[in-house]
Design an enzyme around this catalytic site. Structure first.
Site, PDB file in Angstrom:
ATOM      1  N   HIS A 197      43.783  43.102  39.233  1.00 19.08           N
ATOM      2  CA  HIS A 197      44.957  43.627  39.920  1.00 19.08           C
ATOM      3  C   HIS A 197      45.926  44.230  38.920  1.00 19.08           C
ATOM      4  O   HIS A 197      45.852  43.969  37.723  1.00 19.08           O
ATOM      5  CB  HIS A 197      45.640  42.551  40.775  1.00 19.08           C
ATOM      6  CG  HIS A 197      46.205  41.397  40.008  1.00 19.08           C
ATOM      7  ND1 HIS A 197      47.422  41.444  39.366  1.00 19.08           N
ATOM      8  CD2 HIS A 197      45.721  40.146  39.791  1.00 19.08           C
ATOM      9  CE1 HIS A 197      47.678  40.282  38.792  1.00 19.08           C
ATOM     10  NE2 HIS A 197      46.647  39.474  39.028  1.00 19.08           N
TER      11      HIS A 197
ATOM     12  N   CYS B  58      43.234  35.334  37.268  1.00 22.49           N
ATOM     13  CA  CYS B  58      42.999  36.734  37.595  1.00 22.49           C
ATOM     14  C   CYS B  58      42.977  37.589  36.336  1.00 22.49           C
ATOM     15  O   CYS B  58      43.312  37.137  35.249  1.00 22.49           O
ATOM     16  CB  CYS B  58      44.079  37.243  38.537  1.00 22.49           C
ATOM     17  SG  CYS B  58      43.825  36.683  40.226  1.00 22.49           S
TER      18      CYS B  58
END
Length: 180
Positions: A139, A155
């Site tokens: 992301h 992440c």
């Protein structure tokens, strides 16, 4: 040449010049790299994401990865979720942050891992206990200085302009290999 011949070479890409040779760590065997379409190889140690196609490097991006105790999962995955302008939900409090400049996910989400066993660990400020499912993915981030660091909860952070480019290169099912 299999994927791990490429993967073993990743340990040498862009690294510092060392006075002694560094031998790659053993890596679990996996199937050969796909022969068509893009695939992603993330080297956590180098904090580098490669987009490969037909065994050739197509693009590379600097990334931020999971902090100690919240490491980015290692193994073979595939893209399982794609979202433009995602809403972020805090995994403990449930607070939702809509799309926009304050959203920790930036403008794109590319999910590749989902685990519903729950998770617990120290995040640098507090001990978090996450019940239910947790996800890992690529992301964007409004915290540009975090790219290149091990600071996330698992992440993979990219500069927002990079995740926008990556988003256009992948599709559901794109293979993802995460190296230690």
């Amino acid at each position: 040449m299999g994927a791990w011949a490429i993967g073993a070479g990743l340990l040498l890409l862009g690294g510092p010049v060392l006075s002694q040779p560094v031998l790659p760590q053993p890596i679990p065997p996996v199937a050969a790299a796909p022969t068509s379409g893009p695939y992603l190889v993330l080297d956590r140690r180098q904090r580098l994401l490669l987009v490969l196609e037909g065994g050739q490097e197509r693009r590379r991006f600097p990334v931020g990865v999971g902090r100690p105790g919240w490491e980015t999962p290692v193994g073979r995955f595939e893209v399982i979720e794609l979202a433009r302008n995602p809403t972020w939900e805090h995994p403990v409090t449930g607070q939702r942050i809509p799309p926009g400049p304050a959203n920790p996910l930036g403008s794109r989400w590319i999910g590749f891992h989902r685990d519903c066993k729950g998770r617990a660990g120290f995040n640098g400020r507090e001990h978090l206990v996450v019940k239910g499912c947790v996800s890992a993915g690529f992301h964007g981030t409004p915290q540009r200085a975090s790219v290149g660091q091990a600071v996330s909860h698992g992440c993979v952070r990219l500069l927002d302009e990079h995740v926008r480019e990556l988003f256009e290169l992948v599709e559901m099912g794109t293979p993802v290999t995460v190296l230690p």
